[in-house]
Design a protein around this motif. Structure first.
Motif, short mmCIF file in Angstrom:
data_model
loop_
_atom_site.label_atom_id
_atom_site.label_comp_id
_atom_site.label_asym_id
_atom_site.label_seq_id
_atom_site.Cartn_x
_atom_site.Cartn_y
_atom_site.Cartn_z
N UNK A 142 60.81 -53.08 -16.75
CA UNK A 142 59.53 -53.80 -16.71
C UNK A 142 58.40 -52.81 -16.48
N UNK A 143 58.61 -51.87 -15.56
CA UNK A 143 57.60 -50.84 -15.29
C UNK A 143 57.31 -50.04 -16.55
N UNK A 144 58.36 -49.66 -17.26
CA UNK A 144 58.18 -48.89 -18.49
C UNK A 144 57.39 -49.69 -19.52
N UNK A 145 57.73 -50.96 -19.67
CA UNK A 145 57.07 -51.81 -20.65
C UNK A 145 55.58 -51.95 -20.34
N UNK A 146 55.27 -52.17 -19.09
CA UNK A 146 53.87 -52.34 -18.69
C UNK A 146 53.05 -51.07 -18.93
N UNK A 147 53.71 -49.92 -18.81
CA UNK A 147 53.01 -48.65 -18.99
C UNK A 147 53.03 -48.17 -20.43
N UNK A 148 53.71 -48.90 -21.30
CA UNK A 148 53.84 -48.46 -22.69
C UNK A 148 54.70 -47.22 -22.82
N UNK A 149 55.63 -47.05 -21.89
CA UNK A 149 56.50 -45.87 -21.88
C UNK A 149 57.84 -46.20 -22.53
N UNK A 150 58.47 -45.18 -23.08
CA UNK A 150 59.79 -45.35 -23.68
C UNK A 150 60.85 -45.21 -22.60
#
Length: 224
Positions: A142-150
């Motif tokens: 979820x953290x990755x998704x919110x940050x636009x990170x892979x």
């Protein structure tokens, strides 16, 4: 480099319209270069997990160095939150002391908060922890998704005897794991089908190379 490649690709497209031979192939090649550079610049959130003695910290450190990423290790965060020196020995029976469930939850919360902050600044992050619990992994995604990170999920593996020898031979390390604790964690390790397994029994450099290959695959949507 990315901007130049895209501009040159536009020029090649114009030349293609003018009938210049091979301009289409040139445009495709230049656009490919641009996409490659854009993907390399994308922040990544890399989870490096596994059982004690599986080689997580060695791999995570090597991976962070190779990528220029921020490295956050759960063992150090745990001691920091307790206000003690990272190398202080705090071994204790299963789920007691610093390893009570509530304290462990606080450690993962801190890991993810720090990761989120680094990702917001465009940094890639390597999170070195057990990742035994599937809920913790989901929270990281979820953290990755919110940050636009892979997101990249890696699970270190090694034969039980090798892992036990590593655990008992440790010196000057923040980890408080024992072979007994490792066995308990193994029994409760939630299935992790999304993770790519990295064999750490060979040279550390070989394990890092395998992990880097997987990171590149994920960044280009290539199946494992």
């Amino acid at each position: 480099m990315t901007h130049r490649a895209v501009m040159r690709a536009k020029v090649a497209c114009l030349r293609r319209q003018q009938g210049v031979a091979d301009s289409a192939a040139t445009a495709v090649r230049l656009l490919g270069i641009g996409v490659t550079h854009l993907r390399a610049a994308e922040p990544r959130l890399i989870l490096v997990g596994g059982l004690p003695g599986a080689g997580k910290s060695t791999l995570a450190g090597g991976l962070a160095d190779a990528l220029g990423a921020v490295l956050i290790r759960s063992d150090r965060v745990r001691k920091e939150l307790a206000g003690i020196w990272p190398l202080t020995d705090r071994r204790s029976p299963w789920r007691t002391g610093l390893y009570q469930p509530g304290r462990t939850a606080a450690v993962y919360d801190a890991l993810l908060r720090r990761a989120a902050d680094a990702l917001r600044h465009g940094e890639s992050v390597v999170l070195d922890a057990g990742w035994v619990d599937a809920a913790a992994r989901d929270a990281a995604l979820v953290i990755a998704s919110r940050a636009g990170a892979t997101p990249v999920e890696l699970r270190c593996v090694a034969p039980a005897q090798v892992a036990a020898e590593r655990i008992t031979g440790r010196t000057g390390d923040p980890s408080d794991a024992t072979p007994e604790i490792a066995a308990r964690l193994a029994a409760g390790f939630a299935p992790w089908p999304a993770a790519s397994e990295i064999d750490t029994t060979a040279r550390p450099a070989d394990a890092v190379a395998a992990a880097l290959h997987r990171v590149e695959q994920v960044g280009t949507n290539v199946p494992s």
